[in-house]
Design a protein around this motif. Structure first.
Motif, short mmCIF file in Angstrom:
data_model
loop_
_atom_site.label_atom_id
_atom_site.label_comp_id
_atom_site.label_asym_id
_atom_site.label_seq_id
_atom_site.Cartn_x
_atom_site.Cartn_y
_atom_site.Cartn_z
N CYS A 55 2.47 8.40 -7.05
CA CYS A 55 2.74 9.68 -6.39
C CYS A 55 4.15 9.76 -5.80
N ASP B 25 0.85 -1.19 0.00
CA ASP B 25 0.00 0.00 0.00
C ASP B 25 0.88 1.24 0.00
N CYS B 26 0.39 2.29 -0.69
CA CYS B 26 1.10 3.57 -0.65
C CYS B 26 0.64 4.32 0.61
N LYS B 27 1.60 4.76 1.41
CA LYS B 27 1.24 5.45 2.66
C LYS B 27 0.68 6.84 2.38
N GLU B 28 0.99 7.40 1.21
CA GLU B 28 0.51 8.75 0.88
C GLU B 28 -0.88 8.70 0.25
N CYS B 29 -0.98 8.09 -0.97
CA CYS B 29 -2.25 8.16 -1.71
C CYS B 29 -3.15 6.95 -1.44
N LYS B 30 -2.69 6.02 -0.62
CA LYS B 30 -3.48 4.86 -0.18
C LYS B 30 -3.80 3.88 -1.31
N THR C 44 4.28 0.46 1.92
CA THR C 44 4.40 -0.46 3.06
C THR C 44 5.20 -1.68 2.64
N GLY D 77 5.10 8.27 -3.17
CA GLY D 77 5.04 8.09 -1.72
C GLY D 77 5.70 6.79 -1.28
N GLU D 78 5.88 6.68 0.02
CA GLU D 78 6.52 5.48 0.56
C GLU D 78 5.53 4.31 0.57
N ARG E 254 8.90 2.80 -3.79
CA ARG E 254 8.20 4.08 -3.97
C ARG E 254 6.96 3.89 -4.83
N CYS E 255 5.87 4.58 -4.51
CA CYS E 255 4.61 4.50 -5.24
C CYS E 255 4.79 4.99 -6.68
#
Ligand SMILES: [Zn+2]
Length: 451
Positions: A127, A91-96, A132, A129-130, A123-124
């Motif tokens: 976006c 899962d992306c921690k930023e954009c979910k 999981t 983002g980081e 990395r996503c």
């Protein structure tokens, strides 16, 4: 041919002509679920009938069955699905957003369900983002049987029809008094909670399978495996698929499922590239041994020739109805110029065409209605047919071409005098005049030739 069919054109044709709709579309749909409309259900039924006819009706060594979708949950422990039927998910921690870790790495074949997480991407892709760490996500839909929602009442929607066959092997053997080799065929819905469904009806969360478990004596498995690879490949060609768009590929060792000794895939050249239509696996004696172990029941076969008890090996041809549906449509799709207009035409095999015969009065003129209705009454007893009197005759021919109707029957003003009608053929657009008294025979000759 297929070069002209894009997925976008196909989706648009399917919606416009009532082949496939998005599930619960008025509520915005739901990902990975599709509905088959009036013409779609006909095509789908025809695909299933053509398969059943080839693998059950015309053979003396295969019988059919229809098992329940919900089974005793121990089945899925024995089959390995509870432990290993999982995809690694991040899962992306930023954009979910949620992704399949193996798809991000892009190395694992789309159809293979990886057993080990391959998470080198951190990395996503959307976006940046980081992400999981990867978690294994079981693809089976869970439900509860009975009034209480507790651990003891958990059940699953089957992720494949095959297990319903393995658990019935002894029942079918006893009931039919058949000897090996013996196949059991089944068509039915299966469910996989895919993390990323896609490509229209190619990867669905609810789909339909056509599977055969073909039980053989150990030692004859490789020879029967070859037999089924040839049988299944030729079935696609017999139903009109272009040879250059179908191929057989032997999987590499690292692509094999844990139970398989060897697997071939029949693949089709979809717009998105070569993809699996059908897998033909040598599952060895894995499934029967596991079910014997978990159930405590004797699933051996007594070989009268040698006086030995054996555990049969299994060859499994397993096809997905929905992706065959898509492949047959893409393969049949054609566009050609006729008198300055583009004619869209589905060159479907006559056995697959949703509508076999369309009855078309030349116009809505009152005098033509009774004879046209009479002709339709004659035809509809024999074949799936349609009556259409809207718009010009040229437009109506095009509408039938677009959904692959092999034959149109036109009732015109001469019919009132000569008791004859015109048969118009889809591919050649040739027209021939036949007396109404001989119409059914003339249509049969064209629709059932080669059967
Ligand atoms: Zn993101």
């Amino acid at each position: 041919m297929s070069t002209k069919a894009t997925v976008e054109k196909l989706v648009s044709l399917c919606k416009r002509r009532g082949l496939v709709f998005q599930s619960s579309e008025i509520y915005g749909g739901i990902g990975g679920f599709w509905d088959y409309g009036p013409l779609g259900v006909e095509l789908k039924n025809n695909i299933k009938q053509a398969w059943w006819r080839a693998v059950v009706q015309e053979r003396d060594d295969v019988v059919g069955q229809d098992a329940a979708i919900v089974m005793n949950p121990t089945v899925w422990r024995a089959s390995g699905h509870l432990d290993t039927f999982a995809d690694p998910m991040v899962d992306c921690k930023e954009c979910k957003k949620r992704f399949r870790a193996d798809a991000l790495v892009g190395e694992v074949a789309a159809s293979a369900h990886g057993h080990e997480a391959a998470a080198e991407v951190t990395r996503c892709p959307e976006c940046g983002g980081e992400l999981t760490p990867p978690r294994m996500f079981n693809l089976m839909f869970k439900t509860y049987v009975g009034a209480v929602e507790d651990d003891a009442s958990v059940a699953y929607l089957r992720p494949e029809t095959a297990q319903g066959i393995f658990v019935n092997f002894a029942n079918v053997l006893t009931a039919t008094r058949k000897k090996l080799p013996l196949g059991i065929a089944q068509i039915g819905k299966a469910f996989r909670n895919e993390i990323t469904p896609g490509n229209f009806i190619f990867r669905d969360r609810e789909f339909e399978q056509m599977e055969i478990e073909y039980f053989v004596k150990p030692g004859t498995d490789e020879q029967w495996h070859q037999h089924w690879v040839e049988e299944r490949y030729n079935w696609y060609l017999r139903l009109g698929m272009h040879k250059e768009n179908v191929r057989v590929r032997q999987l590499d060792r690292d692509e094999l499922a844990h139970y398989a000794k060897d697997t071939y895939e029949v693949e089709y050249l979809f717009p998105m590239g070569w993809s699996e239509l059908e897998g033909i696996a040598n599952r060895t004696d894995f499934d029967l041994r596991r079910h014997a172990e978990f159930s405590g029941r004797d699933l051996e076969y007594f070989d009268e020739e040698t006086g030995e008890h054996i555990v049969p090996f299994v060859i499994e041809p397993s096809a997905g109805v929905d992706r065959l549906f898509m492949a047959f449509l893409i393969d049949a799709y054609d566009e050609e110029e006729v008198r300055g207009e583009t004619r869209v035409i589905l060159r479907l095999h006559k056995d697959l065409a949703p509508i076999k015969v369309a009855v078309l009065p030349l116009s809505r003129q009152e005098k033509l209605v009774p004879p046209a209705r009479e002709v339709w009454a004659l035809v509809r007893k024999h074949w799936m047919s349609q009556y259409d009197d809207a718009q010009s005759i040229g437009r109506r021919y095009r509408r039938q071409d677009e959904v692959g109707t092999p034959l149109c029957v036109t009732v015109d003003f001469d019919t009132l005098e000569d008791q004859a009608v015109t048969i118009r053929e889809r591919d050649s657009m040739e027209q021939v005049r036949v007396p109404i008294a001989g119409l059914v025979a003339a249509l049969r000759e064209r629709l059932e030739a080669g059967d």
